[in-house]
Enzyme design. Structure first.
Site, PDB file in Angstrom:
ATOM      1  N   PRO F   2       0.944  -1.149  -0.076  1.00  0.00           N
ATOM      2  CA  PRO F   2      -0.010  -0.044  -0.003  1.00  0.00           C
ATOM      3  C   PRO F   2       0.982   1.353   0.040  1.00  0.00           C
ATOM      4  CG  PRO F   2      -0.817  -1.585   1.950  1.00  0.00           C
ATOM      5  CD  PRO F   2       0.694  -1.934   1.190  1.00  0.00           C
ATOM      6  N   TYR F   3       0.169   2.274  -0.593  1.00  0.00           N
ATOM      7  CA  TYR F   3       0.745   3.930  -0.637  1.00  0.00           C
ATOM      8  C   TYR F   3      -0.420   4.642   0.056  1.00  0.00           C
ATOM      9  CZ  TYR F   3       2.239   8.318  -2.056  1.00  0.00           C
ATOM     10  OH  TYR F   3       2.598   9.537  -1.927  1.00  0.00           O
TER      11      TYR F   3
END
Lengths: 78, 78, 78, 78, 78, 78
Positions: F2-3
């Site tokens: 994830p970002y």
């Protein structure tokens, strides 16, 4: 050389529409490009506009997905 | 620890393609990761690349949606 | 009409530098623009590149700010 | 007035799911909004959360698309 | 519930200014919020606008940092 | 993988602070990384978190810069 990103929920806001219409998108693009020219003198051909439509369940506010947030805001009692 | 976001219009640019191909995406990911390593020494496993394909009607330039902008640029007379 | 956003931590990666140097930024801009032309035929004058330098304490990985993450990765015992 | 954007790969992480489930999205929205209230006192109704699911082939790490990166990480020989 | 991000280069476009002025920022915020209300009926209090000013050397176009791009565009011979 | 990008206004929300403190940033980074692990099983070392602090005059809501919006919300009569 402006870059503008507009995010809206994917839902109809024009009669009979279930999403943002091409006409609404064109109006947003023109309106934002005009605004940057008028306020800051930015030439329109150097302004990029990117519109993202976000599914209702992917947008949260008030700690809730949008649909649930609206349901509670409308305050219908049990 | 770089993060790179690449936005392009969703349309074919390879023979027979109607969108960015998996091969093109892989080439972009590799190319950007190599670039960050070569220019700044960033290790490739710490570089994230996210590619967004944007519908033509959602991308504006020159105050117009992309398709309309290109039509006028091509300058076909009335 | 690509738009590319590159985020890196603000720190020196060239000799004597404490931040990304103008030469490194120019190399990233040229490299990304060349890549999009070579892979997808995108004309360079239609590619925007925006570089963001992010303070180390504003970037997290492994559940920690970057400096603390690196300290633990380097594994210096007590 | 926080704005939070969460990007994850589009794939199932719950039993039987092939994408992020509505329940997971609701949990992310609630968790992030709670966090900003607890850490910084930000009122939940002023926090927007936008979740983007990114196709595996559009996300790169280690210079490779995610699926290929994972294949090599798992280290299956010949 | 729109979210709008406007990125411009950090430089003066009003008389005597070396950056976007508070008045210009206020005009952008009001103009974009009005536009989303007029085109899509979005209530102004649900529209967030975030303006980013980007250093000239961090913005690239035509494969070059902005200042160098403009210098070549102006076409001053040797 | 994830970002997460968290944007907040640059102002103090802890006693004596005029901006987000390093401790608050660390708490956001840890909290978001924990959340993605708990909800989706994402390993913490694959989660990037980037925090942006945005000047008050660069953030708009209700068609106004934040400070002006708050002044009107507080409703102090002339």
């Amino acid at each position: 050389m402006p870059y503008v990103n507009i995010k809206v929920t994917r839902e109809g806001t024009a009669p009979g529409a279930s999403a943002t219409t091409p006409e609404q998108k064109a109006a947003l693009i023109q309106g934002v490009s005009d605004l940057l020219f008028e306020v800051m003198g930015k030439p329109r051909h150097m302004t990029f506009v990117v519109i993202d439509e976000v599914e209702l369940e992917n947008w949260g506010v008030g700690g809730l997905p949008t649909a649930e947030f609206r349901r509670r805001q409308s305050g219908t009692p049990g």
